[in-house]
Design an enzyme around this catalytic site. Sequence first.
Site, PDB file in Angstrom:
ATOM      1  N   SER A 234      11.954  -7.012  59.680  1.00 12.75           N
ATOM      2  CA  SER A 234      12.987  -7.967  60.046  1.00 12.75           C
ATOM      3  C   SER A 234      12.825  -8.265  61.531  1.00 12.75           C
ATOM      4  O   SER A 234      11.953  -7.706  62.193  1.00 12.75           O
ATOM      5  CB  SER A 234      14.359  -7.362  59.787  1.00 12.75           C
ATOM      6  N   LYS A 235      13.670  -9.125  62.045  1.00 12.22           N
ATOM      7  CA  LYS A 235      13.572  -9.500  63.459  1.00 12.22           C
ATOM      8  C   LYS A 235      13.614  -8.273  64.360  1.00 12.22           C
ATOM      9  O   LYS A 235      12.959  -8.189  65.368  1.00 12.22           O
ATOM     10  CB  LYS A 235      14.730 -10.416  63.831  1.00 12.22           C
ATOM     11  N   ARG A 236      14.429  -7.320  63.934  1.00 11.24           N
ATOM     12  CA  ARG A 236      14.613  -6.089  64.684  1.00 11.24           C
ATOM     13  C   ARG A 236      13.280  -5.382  64.939  1.00 11.24           C
ATOM     14  O   ARG A 236      13.084  -4.695  65.926  1.00 11.24           O
ATOM     15  CB  ARG A 236      15.551  -5.202  63.861  1.00 11.24           C
ATOM     16  N   HIS A 237      12.342  -5.524  63.993  1.00 12.70           N
ATOM     17  CA  HIS A 237      11.057  -4.842  64.113  1.00 12.70           C
ATOM     18  C   HIS A 237      10.016  -5.668  64.866  1.00 12.70           C
ATOM     19  O   HIS A 237       8.884  -5.262  65.004  1.00 12.70           O
ATOM     20  CB  HIS A 237      10.458  -4.580  62.733  1.00 12.70           C
ATOM     21  N   GLY A 238      10.396  -6.842  65.261  1.00 13.78           N
ATOM     22  CA  GLY A 238       9.391  -7.683  65.932  1.00 13.78           C
ATOM     23  C   GLY A 238       8.864  -8.759  65.016  1.00 13.78           C
ATOM     24  O   GLY A 238       7.790  -9.305  65.245  1.00 13.78           O
TER      25      GLY A 238
END
Length: 461
Positions: A234-238
């Site tokens: 997800s965005k959180r992971h890059g």
Amino acid sequence: MTIITRFAPSPTGYLHIGGARTALFNYYFAKHNKGKFLLRIEDTDQERSSQEAIDAILESMKWLGLNWDQDVVFQSKCQKRHTQIAADLYKQGKAYYCQCPKEQLQEMRETAMKEGRQPGYDGRCRDKGHTTGALRLRTPDEGSVNIEDEIQGKVTIQNDHIDDMVILRSDGTPTYMLSVVVDDHDMGITHIVRGDDHLTNAFRQYHLYSAMGWTMPTMAHMPLIHGQDGAKLSKRHGALGAETYRDMGFLPEAMRNYLLRLGWGYGDEEIISDARATELFTLDRIGKSPSRFDLKKLEHLNAHYIRESDNDRLLKMITPLMDEKLGKSLSDTQKSWILQGMDGLKQRAKTLIELADNAAFYAYDLPIEIRDEKAEKFADTESRSIIKNLIGDLENLNEWTHDSLHTVAKEYSEKQDLKLVKIAQPIRVALTGTTVSPGVFDVLEIFGKEESLKRLKDFAR
Ligand code: GLU
């Protein structure tokens, strides 16, 4: 047979990492087989699609060097053909109109779930002979579908798990499932390589292909990308858009190499050039388990490709970054200093941003600002007087080269009984404002006598 692959993004946002990888795999597979790689924009859902997203996707594809063959196919432009195919299926009795209202469909779903059956349409309009409504494909109730997937192996689903899907909505517009199949057929696609989130669609698509009497392309569904913690990316992971990585200072070739290794491998080769990837890319080397996104690895590859990169190209890429950072345009002299220093600079940069930061001192105006605490230590009175004394020796120096400069500093240090570093660090601080830079005698040589003395004198003031 010419291998033809495609990338078929829905333009509802930027080209994210997963999409870029899918495109890359299709690209290399086509190149490996001297085939074609086509691009189709799946813009049938007009409400969710946007021109902005289309532009962003095309730009990212170009940046990544994923050059497609032929013109881009816009799915929305093929609607007439999709409707025509649906009409044919209806004429042949392979599709029928359904007039069940929404609430009834909802009820059907709920009852099925309650009774522990697969939720779906129960086929009640099959033989009603309606001539309007939503058009559904008649699919078999018995038997099963087998797909020989190039990555997943043999995958089977019982037909009673697949309901009669809608191919034309009651307003006459084709559904996504119909459009994909017709377009893939018309574009002559031989291999579909995509994320395994589309695997269940493949079974439905299978029935459309058989109703039309068409051959289904070879399927390859690859595992999705996960984050470092093992959860879906997800965005959180890059999981950012490809253009964000460009803005973060990654080179397209590093990005390609990284994305390639994210799910595809050849022995333990980590650094794989375009040519090598084209030579080696086969579907059987795609891994069966999800791969993990790792920014550190990407940086590592990027550092490698920066080191390998042509100096002129690097200068061209960092010039706008430096102009922005310094709030002025680099002069030709400054550009030539940077170019001469590039071999040293590129050894220590993980991204173009870092490279631009490290090169900035070549373009500083006087007085050189002391940039950190460590540098402060070498900007004390003692250091300044060392430089003041050294200036005399330097002014008399005719040959301004790394070696002669080194000799002057060394002789001076011996004379004064100082360690060489006691001289080298103040020179570095005088020239760059920091204690980290490429070799200080290299920098002196690059600046030349005039600029070097200007900076040293200003420091010694
Ligand atoms: N448009 C679909 C997506 O963006 C891809 C469809 C396909 O590859 O078959 O997920």
